[in-house]
Design a protein around this motif. Structure first.
Motif, PDB file in Angstrom:
ATOM      1  N   ARG A  20       0.839  -1.245   0.193  1.00 47.03           N
ATOM      2  CA  ARG A  20      -0.037   0.104  -0.133  1.00 47.03           C
ATOM      3  C   ARG A  20       0.959   1.023   0.041  1.00 47.03           C
ATOM      4  N   LEU A  21       1.520   1.467  -0.981  1.00 43.87           N
ATOM      5  CA  LEU A  21       2.302   2.739  -1.237  1.00 43.87           C
ATOM      6  C   LEU A  21       1.466   3.738  -1.797  1.00 43.87           C
ATOM      7  N   PHE A  22       1.842   4.986  -1.733  1.00 47.26           N
ATOM      8  CA  PHE A  22       1.274   6.302  -2.322  1.00 47.26           C
ATOM      9  C   PHE A  22       1.574   6.201  -3.736  1.00 47.26           C
ATOM     10  N   LYS A  23       0.769   5.613  -4.643  1.00 46.08           N
ATOM     11  CA  LYS A  23       1.142   5.170  -5.992  1.00 46.08           C
ATOM     12  C   LYS A  23       1.348   6.405  -6.814  1.00 46.08           C
ATOM     13  N   GLN A  24       0.616   7.467  -6.743  1.00 42.31           N
ATOM     14  CA  GLN A  24       0.851   8.664  -7.468  1.00 42.31           C
ATOM     15  C   GLN A  24       1.727   9.691  -6.891  1.00 42.31           C
ATOM     16  N   MET A  25       2.668   9.356  -5.941  1.00 46.85           N
ATOM     17  CA  MET A  25       3.641  10.151  -5.299  1.00 46.85           C
ATOM     18  C   MET A  25       5.056   9.367  -5.783  1.00 46.85           C
ATOM     19  N   ARG A  26       6.007  10.325  -6.043  1.00 50.02           N
ATOM     20  CA  ARG A  26       7.175  10.105  -5.928  1.00 50.02           C
ATOM     21  C   ARG A  26       8.062   9.014  -4.749  1.00 50.02           C
ATOM     22  N   VAL A  27       9.048   8.096  -5.078  1.00 47.20           N
ATOM     23  CA  VAL A  27       9.670   7.752  -4.122  1.00 47.20           C
ATOM     24  C   VAL A  27       9.989   8.478  -3.049  1.00 47.20           C
ATOM     25  N   ILE A  28      10.590   9.635  -3.137  1.00 49.71           N
ATOM     26  CA  ILE A  28      11.060  10.231  -2.008  1.00 49.71           C
ATOM     27  C   ILE A  28       9.824  10.966  -1.232  1.00 49.71           C
ATOM     28  N   GLU A  29       8.831  11.303  -1.879  1.00 45.12           N
ATOM     29  CA  GLU A  29       7.507  11.873  -1.437  1.00 45.12           C
ATOM     30  C   GLU A  29       6.884  10.694  -0.743  1.00 45.12           C
ATOM     31  N   ASN A  30       7.051   9.390  -0.905  1.00 49.82           N
ATOM     32  CA  ASN A  30       6.352   8.489   0.092  1.00 49.82           C
ATOM     33  C   ASN A  30       7.304   8.389   1.488  1.00 49.82           C
ATOM     34  N   VAL A  31       8.612   8.586   0.973  1.00 45.53           N
ATOM     35  CA  VAL A  31       9.327   8.379   2.409  1.00 45.53           C
ATOM     36  C   VAL A  31       9.214   9.795   3.406  1.00 45.53           C
ATOM     37  N   MET A  32       8.983  10.743   2.773  1.00 42.52           N
ATOM     38  CA  MET A  32       8.569  11.913   3.285  1.00 42.52           C
ATOM     39  C   MET A  32       7.293  12.013   4.101  1.00 42.52           C
ATOM     40  N   VAL A  33       6.471  11.277   3.621  1.00 40.25           N
ATOM     41  CA  VAL A  33       5.128  11.159   4.203  1.00 40.25           C
ATOM     42  C   VAL A  33       5.362  10.361   5.517  1.00 40.25           C
ATOM     43  N   GLY A  34       6.436   9.422   5.419  1.00 44.18           N
ATOM     44  CA  GLY A  34       6.642   8.938   6.688  1.00 44.18           C
ATOM     45  C   GLY A  34       7.436   9.666   7.755  1.00 44.18           C
TER      46      GLY A  34
END
Lengths: 262, 334
Positions: free
Chosen positions: A88-102
């Motif tokens: 369950r990744l944030f699919k429409q976000m970039r890899v770095i943005e996914n981690v930044m959501v973290g």
């Protein structure tokens, strides 16, 4: 001293007791696996730990704090983060943005700081971005920071999901079937990756069906069936435990009875 | 000296002409920018966009009526009326967020649709305040610090441009922050967002409130610009134009909303020019309102975009690298 301890936790769905007075503990720096046949209640346990389900009886203690029946946000802040069985990744976000959501809960500025680009905003945003890049580079995802999550190969998506969990500042990572759908090469890479996380000081709790992964990686294993704990011990103890073999393969006497019936 | 004056009047004329062509559209464009933020919560299904755009029109109407009623009947200062209008729309946005909190998917759509009809019914039937279908007449021109901004002196045009710039800037600042990331995360996967420690309820309320605030702000421009509003001003026609703009430009992006608005907005005005052309045609080909052709064009645009580029002209994934804040280092350089 256990980092995570479940004391007789119970979850009922109407008349069905999905998890029945289950107790287990995870010590600092360990890799612990929970295994069991389909429907044994493993994922329910994860949902109880992470605050998705309320628990009906018992208590969960993490890092000397009672976390049972607290909000998921409280539990993340306490230091537990998880991945999901179906990615369950944030699919429409970039890899770095996914981690930044973290890094969200560790980034301290408010709406108006963002609107007026205050000094606090700039400092915090720089720190969060740096942290995301450091995490991604430390797990060999540095080349993919600009990609969108849904364009990554399957194995790397799993890895990104773990990176995102790390970014919350978690001490305990809960991995729900991390090797699901992986080929032998990918699951071998995953094994090494999880070992490297342990070496970095993370404590890890895993649900897994892939016995190769479980037997190779776990310090200790708990076996569940029908919501109850039926065995616990080291991988070699579990492999030779008659109750476990019975739960997975059925009872020898049952097989004989069926044969007689035929 | 004379030359300079002539130049200036030519310039003013040009501004006014472009202004007339685009003013109404620009207002629409601003709603769409607000929508760009709102669209973050939409599922990836075009059928559901329409209803959500409908509620943006409801917020737009709330902003417009608040500002117009205050300035026309109470003589309230224009700026105060604008702020009140936008804030009231924002408050309704928050209310709507609270009332849809436990719903998902199609059910949210049903509630938002109901909300649109509630607002339109109130506007139509609350005669003593909104003047119903008669509408509000003689809306005064905005008065900013003693300066009257009208169509004639081009003031309205600059005012609209200012609002557009303000909306674009604010939207960008919010999207490229922790707040924007949280909103996007909740849109992409609510459960995963909660597991990252994101307060999903809080960010839903923020997104609805912001979207409603900007739609209300755009609404406050409409009254002084047209000089007249009534219940029919806020109808499904606006929704359809808005939908086409978003689909053409790119769903869920600010750039897309801007491009879509620039392309689509003057269409209605240009098609009015068809009237003269039509007069020369045989009788069976005559139609009474040539600008209605735009709905045919809208339909074609939607079909073509859905078939060949469903993400819109500027939608979809950006090929540009992620913009890093200053002072961030990569230890392993490629």
């Amino acid at each position: 001293m256990a980092l995570l301890e479940a004391k007789g936790i119970t979850k009922k769905f109407g008349g069905l007791v999905a998890v029945d007075k289950l107790s287990f503990e995870v010590k600092q720096g360990e890799i612990v696996s929970i295994i069991g046949p389909n429907g044994a209640g493993k994922t329910t346990v994860f949902n109880m730990i992470t605050g998705i389900y309320e628990i009906d009886e018992g208590e969960i203690v993490f890092d000397n704090k009672v976390i049972s029946n607290k909000s998921p946000i409280y539990i993340v802040e306490a230091g537990i983060s998880r991945t999901f069985q179906n990615i369950r990744l944030f699919k429409q976000m970039r890899v770095i943005e996914n981690v930044m959501v973290g890094t969200h809960i560790k980034t301290n500025y408010n709406f108006f700081d963002a609107l007026f680009r205050t000094k606090r905003f700039r400092n915090e945003e720089r720190k969060a971005t740096q942290k995301a890049i450091d995490i991604l580079e430390s797990i060999d995802l540095g080349d993919y920071i600009n990609d969108y999550a849904n364009n990554l190969p399957y194995g790397l998506q799993r890895r990104l999901e773990i990176a995102r969990a790390i970014a919350t500042g978690a001490k305990l990572l809960i991995l729900d079937e991390p090797a699901a759908g992986m080929n032998p090469q990918e699951s071998e890479n995953l094994l090494n990756f999880i070992r490297s996380l342990q070496a970095k000081g993370y404590t890890i709790l895993i649900i897994e069906h892939d016995m190769n992964v479980v037997m190779n990686i776990s310090d200790r294993i708990y076996v569940m069936d029908y919501g109850k704990r039926i065995a616990n011990g080291t991988p070699s103890e579990i492999a030779s435990n008659p109750d476990v073999i019975k739960a997975y393969l059925g009872d020898a006497s049952e097989i004989l009875e069926e044969d007689d019936a035929v | 000296m004379n030359m300079k004056k002539e130049n200036k009047s030519l310039y003013t004329k040009a501004v006014i002409t472009i202004g007339q062509l685009w003013e109404n559209p620009i207002i629409k464009g601003i709603i769409l920018l607000a929508l760009a933020l709102f669209v973050y919560f939409l599922p990836k299904m075009a059928t559901l966009y329409f209803q959500r755009i409908a509620i943006m029109v409801a917020f737009y109407a709330i902003g417009a009526y608040t500002a117009v009623l205050l300035t026309t009947y109470r003589g309230t200062n224009y700026l105060v009326a604008v702020i009140l209008g936008a804030c009231l729309a924002g408050a309704f946005g928050a209310l709507l967020a609270l009332s849809t909190m436990r719903l998902s998917g199609t059910y949210v759509t049903i509630v938002t649709m109901a909300f649109f009809y509630v607002i339109s019914s109130i506007i139509l039937n609350w005669d003593s305040v909104t003047k119903g279908s008669v509408g509000v007449l003689n809306i005064p021109a905005p008065n900013l610090f003693g300066m009257k901004l009208t169509m004639k002196n081009g003031g309205i045009f600059y005012l609209i441009m200012f609002y557009a710039a303000l909306t674009i800037l604010a939207t960008q600042l919010i999207i490229n922050s922790k707040v924007g990331r949280a909103i996007k995360a909740v849109r992409d996967d609510e459960m995963a967002a909660i597991m990252m420690g994101i307060n999903n309820k809080k960010y839903k309320i923020i997104a609805y409130t912001l979207a409603a605030f900007f739609a209300g702000l755009a609404g406050t421009l409409y009254g002084p610009f047209m000089g007249y509003i009534n219940n029919a001003t806020f109808n499904y026609d606006i929704c359809i134009s808005a939908l086409v703009i978003v689909i053409l430009g790119g769903i869920g992006t600010v750039k897309g909303a801007i491009i879509g608005a620039i392309i689509i907005s003057p269409l209605g005005e240009l098609l009015r020019g068809l009237t003269t052309f039509m007069k020369g045609l045989p009788e069976w080909m005559q139609i009474s309102q040539p600008e209605q052709w735009r709905f045919v064009i809208y339909g074609m645009i939607m079909v073509i975009m859905m078939r060949f580029r469903p993400q819109g002209i500027l939608g979809g994934q950006s090929k540009l690298p992620y913009k890093m804040p200053k002072g961030v280092e990569r230890k392993v350089m490629k």
